[in-house]
Design an enzyme around this catalytic site. Structure first.
Site, short mmCIF file in Angstrom:
data_model
loop_
_atom_site.label_atom_id
_atom_site.label_comp_id
_atom_site.label_asym_id
_atom_site.label_seq_id
_atom_site.Cartn_x
_atom_site.Cartn_y
_atom_site.Cartn_z
N GLY A 85 0.83 -1.20 0.00
CA GLY A 85 0.00 0.00 0.00
C GLY A 85 0.85 1.24 0.00
O GLY A 85 2.09 1.19 -0.11
N GLY A 86 0.20 2.42 0.11
CA GLY A 86 0.94 3.67 0.14
C GLY A 86 1.85 3.77 1.35
O GLY A 86 2.91 4.39 1.30
N PHE A 87 1.45 3.13 2.45
CA PHE A 87 2.25 3.13 3.67
C PHE A 87 3.50 2.29 3.50
O PHE A 87 4.59 2.64 3.94
CB PHE A 87 1.39 2.58 4.82
CG PHE A 87 2.12 2.43 6.13
CD1 PHE A 87 2.83 1.27 6.40
CD2 PHE A 87 2.10 3.43 7.08
CE1 PHE A 87 3.49 1.11 7.60
CE2 PHE A 87 2.76 3.27 8.28
CZ PHE A 87 3.46 2.12 8.55
N GLY A 88 3.35 1.15 2.84
CA GLY A 88 4.45 0.21 2.68
C GLY A 88 3.89 -1.19 2.51
O GLY A 88 2.74 -1.36 2.12
N LYS B 69 2.32 -4.30 9.26
CA LYS B 69 2.41 -3.23 8.28
C LYS B 69 3.70 -2.46 8.55
O LYS B 69 3.90 -1.88 9.60
CB LYS B 69 1.20 -2.30 8.40
CG LYS B 69 1.16 -1.21 7.34
CD LYS B 69 0.04 -0.21 7.60
CE LYS B 69 -1.32 -0.81 7.38
NZ LYS B 69 -2.39 0.20 7.48
N ASP C 286 -11.40 7.71 3.83
CA ASP C 286 -10.70 6.96 2.78
C ASP C 286 -11.27 5.54 2.68
O ASP C 286 -10.55 4.56 2.61
CB ASP C 286 -9.20 6.91 3.06
CG ASP C 286 -8.42 6.48 1.81
OD1 ASP C 286 -8.94 6.70 0.69
OD2 ASP C 286 -7.34 5.92 1.95
#
Length: 775
Positions: A526-529, A545, A642
């Site tokens: 994801g955008g986080f990692g 995560k 979101d």
């Protein structure tokens, strides 16, 4: 007077002789001038079979049938002519009609049954052979024009042929009796299924009920012990070359032997024991619950020796856990992890190549495809691996390679017989065990070296450990204070101030749990990692995560998620177990949800069918309950901002849990399509074909309308989550028409602004964070 009496006596003898000739035994043949009338019969030349009139057990109706001579018709009738039109009395006749057909007539001369063939001659004869076949011949050369073997009832005799043509679909089938006292056509039929590799099938009202497994040249490999049975081994199946496959039975004619399809759907093998004067049964199918076709559904395996008898194959879980737990297994199982080809098509992380899990002594699935060119098991495996559609293969010595695509149905574990079945699995689901000999050898060789190194480093580590520990604790304390200050600044209600970074996981624990964040443990990106699967020392499964150093996101978003989720507890919200802030690493540890995210189902052509409408509606309701908790009932009033399918995770029972509070990227794409179709009245185009059942149309359209109400331009027009819940459950019946969504009118200006901004600033991605203020 004496002379007169003598003449009368002679005349009487002649009359009786003629009468006996007319009504008595007519040999083995029926002609126009030599019919049979109830209760007369004909007998084959070798006195093996008899044809005549009979009444079934507990019935007064009369039928014409064939049975073994010297064995009562009540014991077993092998063939019945007028099975669907019985005669009410003893006035029946079987004869040759004027058009040359063999017919059964009642006392009124009505035709109850006919051979119904175009003969072209008005003269023909019918003969009962020593094979039990009633054959009809016509013309000057005595050509065969019809035979009872072409129209069997429920009994399969030696020399009888059951055929099926894959091109035309024509089949010669056994048809069961309705009951033991009613020979009319029953619910079960049996014959050859010619598609793929031919098999023997029993159908119940046209639906598969039992099957023999593929024919591999000498036997059906789905029938345990067939190769050792004196009788079953007499089966032969031949390819006639025009798409027709013919099953024949070759048995010593000295035996009185038959296979019978009973009114209960049993296919029995039996022979007459002359000493016991009764039928001996040597085999029957189905014999256990596992023999019933598709008992455990797709990707389920049945084992009659186990309890419960149905289990999902390794790498699969029950499609409907509630039904599965109740012993209703027909819905089958679904994959936990996509195969490599599916991951490539979906654009997700590919990972390592798929492999195979081998199951021994199995009844292989239905609809096997024969592959002629692989000449070895290794080539068969390689060929399957190259084909994205291939989900399993089997190599049978002396026959060759079999492969399967699509769902695997009717798999069974045998205690004997069967063959090996290789199931395709993603790399992460395989038992990848190293060779123990290699491990032992390497341990012995490296042991001495390791001891020396450890002795050298231990004294050095003792001296520096305390200093490193102090530095690490100081760094952690600084990062924690910095992160908390960042998140709480300008956003600090009293209950937020209570939040602490607990429990804290050590980096070493998480590295061990995820095999040092091995690629095979990776669940997604994801955008986080990246997110990794792991298992703690106590056996608990977790999802980790891990913040990417190049993600463009930092402590603010990280701490935001910790703050939000640590204060929330709801069955429709993902549960945070803890976090890790150590060195350069920042990680969040969640409960592991095996079914991944909702988008993995909705946008996967293979998996979306698993979410039928009732399940989707339950998911919608669950999401609504979670949002209602966030907006109204939680200690913090939270606006997610979101919400999208990739942020809805599914547990083992496919219950939804909202995730990613503040770290997912903004959704993009052609977002005005839901609105255009609604405005044009083409609502059905919005509906996934997998759930387009007319029964649910009203409910589906209602959900679409509710969705459009939730994205209207003005916030005051949008319904509150509590109102949405009432709408979904029809507590509010009449729904207002939706107004235009905000993005429809603003899309062009937003796009223009985005282009302008991109020229001014180099942004890695856009992120949103959870808003801790109420609406």
């Amino acid at each position: 007077m004496a002379l007169g009496n003598c003449k009368v006596a002679v005349a009487l003898l002649l009359f009786l002789s003629c009468s006996s000739s007319f009504y008595g035994d007519a040999g083995d043949t029926i002609t126009p001038s030599q019919p049979i009338k109830d209760p007369e019969a004909i007998v084959s030349a070798g006195n093996r079979f008899e044809l005549g009139f009979f009444s079934p057990v507990n019935s007064t109706y009369r039928y014409v049938g064939i049975w073994y001579s010297n064995i009562s018709a009540e014991t077993q009738v092998l063939w019945v002519a007028n099975r669907n039109k019985p005669i009410n009395d003893s006035s029946g006749t079987m004869t040759i009609s004027e058009d040359g057909n063999l017919v059964v007539l009642n006392g009124l001369g009505e035709v109850l049954w006919s051979s119904n063939v175009s003969i072209g001659f008005n003269q023909s004869t019918a003969q009962l052979t020593d094979d039990g076949n009633l054959v009809m011949k016509a013309g000057p050369n005595g050509n065969l024009v019809w035979q009872s073997f072409q129209q069997p009832t429920d009994t399969y005799l030696p020399k009888m042929r059951l055929s099926a043509n894959a091109r035309t679909g024509n089949k010669t089938l056994l048809m069961s009796w309705r009951s033991s006292s009613d020979p009319s056509v029953g619910n079960f039929s049996a014959g050859v299924n010619p598609f793929g590799i031919p098999e023997l099938f029993i159908w119940y009202n046209g639906h598969p009920f039992w099957r023999s497994g593929p024919w591999v040249g000498q036997n059906f490999i789905g029938i345990p012990g067939m190769s050792t049975s004196v009788y079953l081994s007499g089966f032969t199946l031949q390819d006639e070359g025009d798409g027709t496959f013919t099953l024949s039975l070759i048995v010593d004619p000295a035996f009185r032997y038959s296979n019978v399809l009973t009114s209960h759907g049993k296919f029995t093998e039996q022979y007459w024991d002359s000493e016991k004067q009764g039928w001996e049964y040597t085999w029957e199918a189905p014999s256990t619950d596992c023999d019933i076709y598709g008992k455990c559904g797709s990707f389920g395996s049945c084992d009659a020796q186990s309890s419960p008898i149905c289990t999902c194959l390794k790498g699969f879980v029950a499609k409907n856990p509630d039904e599965w737990n109740k012993g209703i297994w027909t819905s089958g199982c679904v994959r936990m992890t996509s195969l490599q080809c599916d991951r490539i098509q979906n654009g997700s992380e590919v990972g390592k190549e798929d492999g195979f899990m081998k199951l021994e002594m199995m009844k292989v699935p239905t609809f096997a495809e024969y592959r002629s060119y692989p000449s070895s098991e290794q080539e068969c495996k390689d060929e399957c691996l190259r084909n994205c559609s291939c989900v399993a293969y089997s190599y049978y010595n002396g026959f060759g390679c079999m492969a399967w695509t699509g769902n695997l149905i009717d798999i069974q574990k045998f205690s004997e017989g069967g063959t090996g079945l290789n199931i395709r699995l993603p790399y992460t689901e395989l038992d990848n065990k190293r060779n123990m000999k290699v491990i032992i050898s390497m341990s012995v060789i490296g042991g001495g070296i390791a001891i020396c190194i450890c002795v050298f480093l231990s004294w050095k580590w003792m001296g520096t450990h305390r200093e490193r520990k102090l530095i690490s604790e100081e760094t952690l304390s600084f990062k924690t204070r910095e992160a908390q200050g960042t998140v709480f600044y300008g956003n600090s209600p009293e209950n937020v101030r209570e939040v602490k970074l607990e429990p804290l996981f050590k980096l070493q624990i998480l590295e061990t749990a995820t095999n040092n964040f091995d690629i095979s443990k990776k669940l997604g990106q994801g955008g986080f990692g990246a997110v990794y699967w792991g298992k703690l020392p106590d056996g608990q499964e977790i999802a980790v995560k891990r913040l990417s150093k190049t993600s463009g996101q930092g402590l603010e978003e990280f701490m935001n998620e910790v703050v939000v989720i640590s204060k929330l507890q709801h069955r429709n919200l993902v549960r945070l177990l803890g976090c890790c802030v150590e060195g350069e690493e920042m990680m969040l540890v969640y409960e592991y949800l095996p079914n991944k995210s909702l988008d993995a189902f909705l946008f996967d052509s293979l998996r979306k069918g698993q979410l039928h409408w009732e399940r989707r509606f339950d998911i919608i309701n669950g999401i609504c309950r979670g949002l209602l908790y966030l907006h109204r009932d939680s200690r913090l009033r939270i606006i997610h901002r979101d919400l999208k399918p990739s942020n809805i995770l599914l547990d083992r029972e496919l219950n939804p849990k909202i995730s990613d509070f503040g770290m997912a990227r903004i959704f993009s794409g052609s977002e005005d399509q839901a609105w255009k179709l609604w405005n044009e009245g083409d609502i059905t185009a919005l509906v996934d074909p997998a759930i387009s059942d007319p029964c649910f149309q009203v409910e589906i359209f209602r959900c679409i309308q509710i969705g459009l109400l939730c994205v209207q331009e003005l916030a005051k027009d949008r319904p509150a989550v509590s109102t949405i819940s009432s709408m979904l459950n029809s507590e509010i019946v009449d729904l207002p028409p939706p107004k235009k969504p905000a993005f429809v009118e603003r899309q062009s200006s937003v796009d223009t602004e985005a282009i302008t901004q991109s020229q001014k600033i180099n942004s890695i991605n856009n992120v949103t964070i959870s808003d801790l203020n109420g609406r």
